[in-house]
Scaffold this active site. Structure first.
Site, PDB file in Angstrom:
ATOM      1  N   SER A 136      17.972   1.761  -0.953  1.00 35.75           N
ATOM      2  CA  SER A 136      18.237   1.174   0.366  1.00 35.75           C
ATOM      3  C   SER A 136      16.972   0.585   0.977  1.00 35.75           C
ATOM      4  O   SER A 136      15.860   1.093   0.741  1.00 35.75           O
ATOM      5  CB  SER A 136      18.757   2.296   1.271  1.00 35.75           C
ATOM      6  OG  SER A 136      18.708   1.904   2.610  1.00 35.75           O
ATOM      7  N   TYR A 160      17.793  10.208   5.895  1.00 33.02           N
ATOM      8  CA  TYR A 160      18.568   9.444   4.914  1.00 33.02           C
ATOM      9  C   TYR A 160      17.632   8.617   4.019  1.00 33.02           C
ATOM     10  O   TYR A 160      17.694   8.682   2.791  1.00 33.02           O
ATOM     11  CB  TYR A 160      19.574   8.529   5.626  1.00 33.02           C
ATOM     12  CG  TYR A 160      20.155   7.469   4.718  1.00 33.02           C
ATOM     13  CD1 TYR A 160      21.069   7.805   3.722  1.00 33.02           C
ATOM     14  CD2 TYR A 160      19.782   6.115   4.839  1.00 33.02           C
ATOM     15  CE1 TYR A 160      21.584   6.841   2.868  1.00 33.02           C
ATOM     16  CE2 TYR A 160      20.292   5.151   3.994  1.00 33.02           C
ATOM     17  CZ  TYR A 160      21.202   5.516   3.015  1.00 33.02           C
ATOM     18  OH  TYR A 160      21.699   4.554   2.171  1.00 33.02           O
ATOM     19  N   LYS A 164      16.664   8.790  -0.153  1.00 28.95           N
ATOM     20  CA  LYS A 164      16.714   7.649  -1.088  1.00 28.95           C
ATOM     21  C   LYS A 164      15.359   7.475  -1.775  1.00 28.95           C
ATOM     22  O   LYS A 164      15.279   7.240  -2.976  1.00 28.95           O
ATOM     23  CB  LYS A 164      17.087   6.371  -0.331  1.00 28.95           C
ATOM     24  CG  LYS A 164      18.527   6.344   0.129  1.00 28.95           C
ATOM     25  CD  LYS A 164      19.446   6.118  -1.047  1.00 28.95           C
ATOM     26  CE  LYS A 164      20.890   6.363  -0.693  1.00 28.95           C
ATOM     27  NZ  LYS A 164      21.794   6.332  -1.823  1.00 28.95           N
TER      28      LYS A 164
HETATM   29  P1  NAD Z   1      30.535   5.040   1.007  1.00 27.80           P
HETATM   30  O1  NAD Z   1      30.410   6.279   1.811  1.00 27.80           O
HETATM   31  O2  NAD Z   1      31.631   4.084   1.351  1.00 27.80           O
HETATM   32  O3  NAD Z   1      30.661   5.391  -0.546  1.00 27.80           O
HETATM   33  C1  NAD Z   1      30.076   6.534  -1.113  1.00 27.80           C
HETATM   34  C2  NAD Z   1      31.145   7.207  -1.947  1.00 27.80           C
HETATM   35  O4  NAD Z   1      30.563   8.361  -2.543  1.00 27.80           O
HETATM   36  C3  NAD Z   1      32.326   7.675  -1.124  1.00 27.80           C
HETATM   37  O5  NAD Z   1      33.518   7.291  -1.753  1.00 27.80           O
HETATM   38  C4  NAD Z   1      32.178   9.200  -1.087  1.00 27.80           C
HETATM   39  O6  NAD Z   1      33.433   9.836  -1.027  1.00 27.80           O
HETATM   40  C5  NAD Z   1      31.455   9.454  -2.383  1.00 27.80           C
HETATM   41  N1  NAD Z   1      30.622  10.664  -2.398  1.00 27.80           N
HETATM   42  C6  NAD Z   1      29.708  11.058  -1.459  1.00 27.80           C
HETATM   43  N2  NAD Z   1      29.097  12.185  -1.847  1.00 27.80           N
HETATM   44  C7  NAD Z   1      29.627  12.501  -3.072  1.00 27.80           C
HETATM   45  C8  NAD Z   1      29.382  13.548  -4.001  1.00 27.80           C
HETATM   46  N3  NAD Z   1      28.478  14.508  -3.762  1.00 27.80           N
HETATM   47  N4  NAD Z   1      30.100  13.541  -5.149  1.00 27.80           N
HETATM   48  C9  NAD Z   1      31.015  12.599  -5.417  1.00 27.80           C
HETATM   49  N5  NAD Z   1      31.277  11.594  -4.567  1.00 27.80           N
HETATM   50  C10 NAD Z   1      30.603  11.544  -3.414  1.00 27.80           C
HETATM   51  O7  NAD Z   1      29.135   4.318   1.053  1.00 27.80           O
HETATM   52  P2  NAD Z   1      28.748   2.850   0.595  1.00 27.80           P
HETATM   53  O8  NAD Z   1      28.501   2.042   1.801  1.00 27.80           O
HETATM   54  O9  NAD Z   1      29.705   2.377  -0.421  1.00 27.80           O
HETATM   55  O10 NAD Z   1      27.345   3.159  -0.069  1.00 27.80           O
HETATM   56  C11 NAD Z   1      27.226   3.428  -1.460  1.00 27.80           C
HETATM   57  C12 NAD Z   1      25.794   3.802  -1.756  1.00 27.80           C
HETATM   58  O11 NAD Z   1      24.939   2.749  -1.330  1.00 27.80           O
HETATM   59  C13 NAD Z   1      25.317   5.054  -1.025  1.00 27.80           C
HETATM   60  O12 NAD Z   1      24.498   5.779  -1.897  1.00 27.80           O
HETATM   61  C14 NAD Z   1      24.518   4.498   0.129  1.00 27.80           C
HETATM   62  O13 NAD Z   1      23.501   5.378   0.527  1.00 27.80           O
HETATM   63  C15 NAD Z   1      23.938   3.235  -0.474  1.00 27.80           C
HETATM   64  N6  NAD Z   1      23.632   2.211   0.536  1.00 27.80           N
HETATM   65  C16 NAD Z   1      24.588   1.795   1.393  1.00 27.80           C
HETATM   66  C17 NAD Z   1      24.292   0.837   2.367  1.00 27.80           C
HETATM   67  C18 NAD Z   1      25.330   0.365   3.362  1.00 27.80           C
HETATM   68  O14 NAD Z   1      24.970  -0.226   4.378  1.00 27.80           O
HETATM   69  N7  NAD Z   1      26.616   0.578   3.143  1.00 27.80           N
HETATM   70  C19 NAD Z   1      23.002   0.307   2.440  1.00 27.80           C
HETATM   71  C20 NAD Z   1      22.039   0.760   1.527  1.00 27.80           C
HETATM   72  C21 NAD Z   1      22.366   1.706   0.578  1.00 27.80           C
END
Ligand code: NAD
Length: 353
Positions: A136, A160, A164
């Site tokens: 991120s 958070y 990461k």
């Molecule tokens: P999201 O919450 O929609 O998706 C994450 C998924 O992981 C969810 O379906 C959740 O149920 C699942 N999950 C969480 N913990 C878990 C575990 N311990 N075991 C199994 N499943 C688990 O989030 P997103 O927006 O799709 O983000 C995906 C990844 O990208 C994350 O790691 C997030 O930190 C990273 N990210 C997101 C953004 C953003 O703005 N959305 C920006 C930078 C990085």
């Protein structure tokens, strides 16, 4: 390739699965559904079937937590004994709210770090040594750089972001332990919004949304009276925070490009920004949403939030040069697609059933 996608039912994971399946990869999703619906797996299949006209969809969903190492070992073992081991992992699973991480840091450290360690142990054990990790932009420091490069100062300002960064450190250590074996890409996302053009999937967090787009659409849906803008005194063009919004399908295609890059190149660990390189203020985003969708979004200014930064924009030249990838979709498209997915959600079961 046969791919394990952790968190594949979530916002970015589900869109990436579409891109992977459209390219004829075999996908196994493991997701605890702590922040997603199990229905998303069927929605992905529907999109592939009815929207992209793909009939042979190789997608399986497993409900489970990646902290459960035994379950992961079983998955890898099964794939191996069936003669089709996993070629790579796309690791999206984790908790992602900056605010929540300030309130409940232990949950964040437990889920994000423990989950990643158990996944990596299992991968190591079963000799699956290619991984794309969802990192991120929140790992960068707030040192007022115009554009963040991969080499910019790393100084996360909230738990958070620190989880990461820690996972990136673990991946670096792992790579150093066997540099002839691992292929690792840390993709540092900026601000993904929008949705697949079908409107069938989108950003649908469970509970109270934290990301900007679900908060805007909540107002558009009439579920909130106004949108809160955190601070109008940032040193930016109009005083509101500036971010680099990227269409989630462009981000999804970035994963496919990174996967191809790792496949075709020697073992390595690489950090890559995925953003558009364009900065948009909160007010500009609201105005674009209003114009694109013809909906008024009342807003109110409130205090700055702890852990926020004035401006976060990607230098995306490495991704463009290395991955043969370009973000193609406009901010208008992001607003239209993101809102369409909400409307589809409101009128579920009308389009494809
Ligand atoms: P999201 O919450 O929609 O998706 C994450 C998924 O992981 C969810 O379906 C959740 O149920 C699942 N999950 C969480 N913990 C878990 C575990 N311990 N075991 C199994 N499943 C688990 O989030 P997103 O927006 O799709 O983000 C995906 C990844 O990208 C994350 O790691 C997030 O930190 C990273 N990210 C997101 C953004 C953003 O703005 N959305 C920006 C930078 C990085």
């Amino acid at each position: 390739m046969k791919l394990l996608v952790t968190g594949g039912a979530g916002f970015i994971g589900s869109h990436t699965c579409i891109a992977l399946l459209e390219s004829n990869h075999e996908v196994v999703i493991i997701d605890s559904h702590i922040n997603s619906s199990i229905e998303t797996i069927n929605s992905i299949k529907k999109i592939l079937n009815k929207w992209s006209n793909h009939q042979d969809i190789n997608l399986n969903g497993i409900v489970g937590d990646i902290r459960d190492e035994e379950l992961l070992n079983k998955l890898f073992f099964k794939a191996e004994t069936e003669g089709k081991p996993f070629d790579a992992v796309l690791h999206f699973a984790g908790l992602k709210s900056v605010n929540e991480s300030v309130i409940s840091p232990l949950e964040y450290w437990d889920s994000n770090i423990k989950g990643s360690i158990s996944l990596l142990k299992s991968m190591n054990k079963y000799n699956c040594k290619t991984i794309i990790f969802s990192s991120s932009a929140s790992i960068y420091g707030t040192n007022n750089e115009v554009l963040f490069k991969e080499t910019s100062q790393i100084k996360p300002i909230n738990p958070y972001g620190r989880t990461k960064h820690t996972i990136e450190i673990i991946l670096n250590d792992l790579f150093a332990s066997a540099p002839d074996e691992w292929k690792i890409a840390n993709l540092r996302y900026f601000n993904p919004i929008g949705a697949h053009q079908s409107g069938i999937i989108g950003e649908s967090p469970l509970g109270i949304p934290n990301n900007i787009f679900p908060l805007i659409t909540k107002v558009a849906e009439g579920k909130s009276n106004y949108f809160s803008i955190y601070g109008n005194d940032w040193p930016t063009k109009d005083g509101t925070g500036v971010r680099d919004y990227i269409h989630v399908m462009d981000l999804a295609e970035g994963h496919l490009a990174a996967l191809n890059f790792l496949k075709e190149n020697e073992t390595q660990i690489i950090n890559i920004n995925l953003g558009t390189g364009l900065g948009t203020s909160v007010l500009e985003l609201i105005n674009q949403f209003q114009d694109a969708n013809n909906i008024r979004i009342p807003y109110e200014f409130t205090n700055r939030r702890l852990g926020d930064a004035a401006s976060v924009i990607a230098d995306n030249s490495l991704a463009i040069n290395l991955l043969n990838w370009l973000p193609k979709r406009s901010l208008k498209q992001m607003c239209i697609d993101g809102w369409r997915s909400k409307q589809f959600g409101l009128n579920q079961k009308t389009l494809l059933d």
